[in-house]
Each structure stands twice: as structure tokens, then as C-alpha cells.
Design a protein around this motif. Structure first.
Motif, mmCIF file in Angstrom:
data_model
loop_
_atom_site.group_PDB
_atom_site.id
_atom_site.type_symbol
_atom_site.label_atom_id
_atom_site.label_comp_id
_atom_site.label_asym_id
_atom_site.label_seq_id
_atom_site.Cartn_x
_atom_site.Cartn_y
_atom_site.Cartn_z
ATOM 1 N N GLY A 9 29.829 -4.246 14.154
ATOM 2 C CA GLY A 9 30.105 -2.940 14.295
ATOM 3 C C GLY A 9 29.034 -2.102 14.040
ATOM 4 N N SER A 10 27.997 -2.467 13.178
ATOM 5 C CA SER A 10 26.857 -1.538 12.785
ATOM 6 C C SER A 10 25.513 -2.428 12.371
ATOM 7 C CB SER A 10 27.310 -0.958 11.533
ATOM 8 O OG SER A 10 27.718 -1.818 10.653
ATOM 9 N N ILE A 11 24.553 -1.859 12.105
ATOM 10 C CA ILE A 11 23.514 -2.505 11.631
ATOM 11 C C ILE A 11 23.634 -3.136 10.476
ATOM 12 C CG2 ILE A 11 20.928 -2.210 10.931
ATOM 13 C CD1 ILE A 11 20.751 0.057 12.766
ATOM 14 N N GLU A 12 24.325 -2.369 9.535
ATOM 15 C CA GLU A 12 24.546 -3.052 8.132
ATOM 16 C C GLU A 12 25.493 -4.532 8.111
ATOM 17 O OE1 GLU A 12 25.087 0.172 8.910
ATOM 18 O OE2 GLU A 12 23.301 1.116 7.940
ATOM 19 N N LEU A 37 16.159 -7.142 25.369
ATOM 20 C CA LEU A 37 15.458 -6.405 24.630
ATOM 21 C C LEU A 37 16.212 -5.395 23.764
ATOM 22 C CD1 LEU A 37 12.909 -5.206 27.440
ATOM 23 C CD2 LEU A 37 12.085 -6.485 25.381
ATOM 24 N N GLY A 38 15.860 -5.181 22.447
ATOM 25 C CA GLY A 38 16.739 -4.374 21.903
ATOM 26 C C GLY A 38 17.942 -4.814 21.339
ATOM 27 N N ALA A 39 18.348 -6.077 21.472
ATOM 28 C CA ALA A 39 19.435 -6.424 21.150
ATOM 29 C C ALA A 39 19.730 -6.709 19.768
ATOM 30 C CB ALA A 39 19.618 -8.054 21.680
ATOM 31 N N GLY A 40 18.642 -6.811 18.745
ATOM 32 C CA GLY A 40 18.672 -6.851 17.478
ATOM 33 C C GLY A 40 18.164 -8.148 16.828
ATOM 34 N N LYS A 41 17.386 -8.748 17.418
ATOM 35 C CA LYS A 41 16.545 -9.941 17.035
ATOM 36 C C LYS A 41 15.945 -9.813 15.864
ATOM 37 C CE LYS A 41 15.022 -10.899 21.126
ATOM 38 N NZ LYS A 41 15.526 -9.951 21.795
ATOM 39 N N THR A 42 15.092 -8.628 15.999
ATOM 40 C CA THR A 42 14.156 -8.671 14.994
ATOM 41 C C THR A 42 14.709 -7.957 13.697
ATOM 42 O OG1 THR A 42 12.270 -8.405 16.361
ATOM 43 C CG2 THR A 42 11.889 -7.161 14.253
ATOM 44 N N THR A 43 15.831 -7.136 13.940
ATOM 45 C CA THR A 43 16.622 -6.663 13.026
ATOM 46 C C THR A 43 17.266 -7.671 12.055
ATOM 47 O OG1 THR A 43 16.950 -4.596 14.312
ATOM 48 C CG2 THR A 43 18.817 -4.988 12.492
ATOM 49 N N PHE A 44 17.713 -8.688 12.602
ATOM 50 C CA PHE A 44 18.425 -9.736 12.144
ATOM 51 C C PHE A 44 17.337 -10.617 11.309
ATOM 52 C CE2 PHE A 44 19.811 -14.194 11.747
ATOM 53 C CZ PHE A 44 21.094 -14.351 11.819
ATOM 54 N N PRO A 128 26.153 1.361 21.536
ATOM 55 C CA PRO A 128 24.930 1.767 20.910
ATOM 56 C C PRO A 128 24.769 1.108 19.379
ATOM 57 C CG PRO A 128 26.029 3.466 21.403
ATOM 58 C CD PRO A 128 26.817 2.464 21.964
ATOM 59 N N HIS A 129 25.934 0.845 18.861
ATOM 60 C CA HIS A 129 25.807 0.136 17.530
ATOM 61 C C HIS A 129 26.433 -1.344 17.437
ATOM 62 C CE1 HIS A 129 23.623 3.552 15.778
ATOM 63 N NE2 HIS A 129 24.619 4.213 16.263
ATOM 64 N N THR A 130 27.230 -1.462 18.329
ATOM 65 C CA THR A 130 28.053 -2.853 18.422
ATOM 66 C C THR A 130 27.457 -3.899 19.118
ATOM 67 O OG1 THR A 130 29.218 -1.852 20.249
ATOM 68 C CG2 THR A 130 30.348 -1.542 18.225
ATOM 69 N N ARG A 131 27.560 -5.075 18.618
ATOM 70 C CA ARG A 131 26.821 -6.378 19.194
ATOM 71 C C ARG A 131 27.865 -7.518 19.136
ATOM 72 N NH1 ARG A 131 23.670 -2.573 19.743
ATOM 73 N NH2 ARG A 131 21.569 -2.424 19.314
ATOM 74 N N THR A 132 27.879 -8.454 20.031
ATOM 75 C CA THR A 132 28.567 -9.597 19.666
ATOM 76 C C THR A 132 27.457 -10.779 19.185
ATOM 77 O OG1 THR A 132 28.454 -10.646 21.802
ATOM 78 C CG2 THR A 132 30.267 -9.310 21.163
HETATM 79 N N1 LIG Z 1 24.531 -3.881 14.996
HETATM 80 C C1 LIG Z 1 23.083 -3.456 15.303
HETATM 81 N N2 LIG Z 1 22.494 -4.773 15.049
HETATM 82 C C2 LIG Z 1 21.210 -4.948 15.354
HETATM 83 N N3 LIG Z 1 20.480 -3.757 15.875
HETATM 84 C C3 LIG Z 1 21.074 -2.515 15.887
HETATM 85 C C4 LIG Z 1 22.484 -2.445 15.741
HETATM 86 N N4 LIG Z 1 22.796 -1.248 15.889
HETATM 87 C C5 LIG Z 1 21.852 -0.637 16.455
HETATM 88 N N5 LIG Z 1 20.835 -1.369 16.227
HETATM 89 C C6 LIG Z 1 19.349 -1.051 16.595
HETATM 90 O O1 LIG Z 1 19.091 -1.578 17.789
HETATM 91 C C7 LIG Z 1 17.685 -2.047 17.763
HETATM 92 C C8 LIG Z 1 17.471 -3.466 17.826
HETATM 93 O O2 LIG Z 1 16.170 -3.684 17.900
HETATM 94 P P1 LIG Z 1 15.246 -4.949 17.636
HETATM 95 O O3 LIG Z 1 13.854 -4.598 17.368
HETATM 96 O O4 LIG Z 1 16.029 -5.684 16.387
HETATM 97 O O5 LIG Z 1 15.598 -5.975 18.916
HETATM 98 P P2 LIG Z 1 14.978 -7.193 19.396
HETATM 99 O O6 LIG Z 1 15.962 -7.987 19.988
HETATM 100 O O7 LIG Z 1 13.984 -7.899 18.424
HETATM 101 O O8 LIG Z 1 14.164 -6.472 20.464
HETATM 102 P P3 LIG Z 1 12.762 -7.094 21.471
HETATM 103 O O9 LIG Z 1 13.343 -8.136 22.439
HETATM 104 O O10 LIG Z 1 12.158 -6.105 21.581
HETATM 105 O O11 LIG Z 1 12.034 -7.997 20.360
HETATM 106 C C9 LIG Z 1 17.215 -1.404 16.602
HETATM 107 O O12 LIG Z 1 16.471 0.058 17.038
HETATM 108 C C10 LIG Z 1 18.580 -1.208 15.767
HETATM 109 O O13 LIG Z 1 18.160 -0.103 14.795
#
Ligand SMILES: Nc1ncnc2c1ncn2[C@@H]1O[C@H](COP(=O)(O)OP(=O)(O)OP(=O)(O)O)[C@@H](O)[C@H]1O
Ligand SMILES: [Mg+2]
Length: 151
Positions: A9-12, A37-44, A128-132
Motif C-alpha cells: 500500500g505504500s513505499i514504506e 517503468l516506475g513499478a518500484g524495482k530500484t526502490t526495492f 499511485p502508491h499501491t503495487r502487487t
Molecule cells: N509502494 C511503492 N513501492 C515502490 N515505489 C513506489 C511505491 N509507491 C510509489 N512509488 C514510487 O514509484 C517510483 C518507482 O520508481 P523506481 O525507480 O523504483 O521504479 P523502477 O521499477 O526501478 O523503474 P525503471 O524501470 O525506470 O528502473 C518512485 O518514484 C517511488 O517513489
């Protein structure tokens, strides 16, 4: 083969999941990350790096393909997006069977180079903030790690 699916449900919450997984890892474990793109791979990957003791700032390896860090163990962070349709060899065996943990964004582009035993992670953008997050453990070790985390 079991597949574990988690709603985030959130980045945290994403960071917590990455840290939980990270706490079980040791070299030469390999994790693959797939998702748009932007799914959250780098965030993880950043949260995982922190959980294995990397203190340097972890930034996206999109342009360099690989960045290496030192934590409690060495860490290889790869983004192989730019290797789609190429058969470039970055020294896969040394990377994936050496003394480091590896986490690979867009791993589907180097499918043939991946070790058989690995943890496959697919992140899907829901809102926007939710993922599976779908985890598919390949091999007994990663199956056990998933069981410990999710049961
Ligand atoms: N629940 C969440 N988990 C991960 N990221 C989230 C979440 N909610 C919002 N975000 C936002 O989504 C974006 C994810 O970007 P990130 O660079 O991690 O994606 P990526 O999958 O690595 O993209 P790329 O394919 O460009 O490498 C960030 O801006 C992050 O803050
Ligand atoms: Mg990325």
C-alpha cells in the motif's frame, strides 16, 4: 511451485518487504526484479541494499548496467534494460556464482544467463502508491525463505 503474492500500500511497506527478504540473504543469492517503468524495482533494491548493511547511496544503474557495493556482503545491483536483444557478456558466472549477492532489474532480458536457483520478483503497478509483488522461489533455499516470511 508455490507463488507468493503480496499487496503493497505504500513505499514504506515495499521497503519493509525488501528488508525482510534482505535479512535472509547471503552470497551468492540472486534476486530478479521485473515490472514496468516506475513499478518500484530500484526502490526495492535500495531498501534491500540498506538491509544488508550498504551505507553508500544506492542509485539506479540504468546507464552503467552494474553498480557494486560493500555491506555485510558485497552486492551487485544490475539494470540490464539496455542489454535487451544483445548477447553482451558482463562476466555472468563471476557475478552470479562469486562472493556477492546480486539483484537484477529487467532480468528477463538476460534470462539465459541467470542461475537456476533464484528468487523471482514481479512488481505490478496498481495505483499511485499501491503495487502487487509476486515472488516465485526457484529452488529449495528460496522456497524456505518465502515460507518463513509469509507464513
Ligand atoms: N509502494 C511503492 N513501492 C515502490 N515505489 C513506489 C511505491 N509507491 C510509489 N512509488 C514510487 O514509484 C517510483 C518507482 O520508481 P523506481 O525507480 O523504483 O521504479 P523502477 O521499477 O526501478 O523503474 P525503471 O524501470 O525506470 O528502473 C518512485 O518514484 C517511488 O517513489
Ligand atoms: Mg530502476
Amino acid at each position: 511451485m508455490a507463488v507468493w503474492k503480496k499487496e503493497i500500500g505504500s513505499i514504506e511497506e515495499m521497503e519493509k518487504l525488501a528488508a525482510a527478504i534482505g535479512s535472509y540473504l547471503q552470497p551468492p543469492d540472486v534476486l530478479t526484479l521485473e515490472g514496468d517503468l516506475g513499478a518500484g524495482k530500484t526502490t526495492f533494491a535500495k531498501a534491500l541494499a540498506k538491509s544488508i548493511g550498504v551505507t553508500r547511496t544506492v542509485s539506479s544503474p540504468t546507464f552503467t548496467i552494474i553498480k557494486q557495493y560493500e555491506g555485510n556482503y558485497p552486492l551487485n545491483h544490475l539494470d540490464v534494460y539496455r542489454l535487451a536483444n544483445s548477447d553482451e557478456d558482463l562476466g555472468w558466472d563471476e557475478l552470479f556464482y562469486g562472493d556477492a549477492i546480486s539483484i537484477i532489474e529487467w532480468a528477463q532480458f538476460i534470462e539465459e544467463e541467470l542461475p537456476e536457483h533464484r528468487l523471482e520478483i514481479v512488481i505490478r503497478h496498481i495505483g499511485p502508491h499501491t503495487r502487487t509483488v509476486e515472488l516465485t522461489p526457484k529452488g529449495e533455499r528460496f522456497t524456505q525463505i518465502c515460507e518463513e516470511i509469509f507464513t
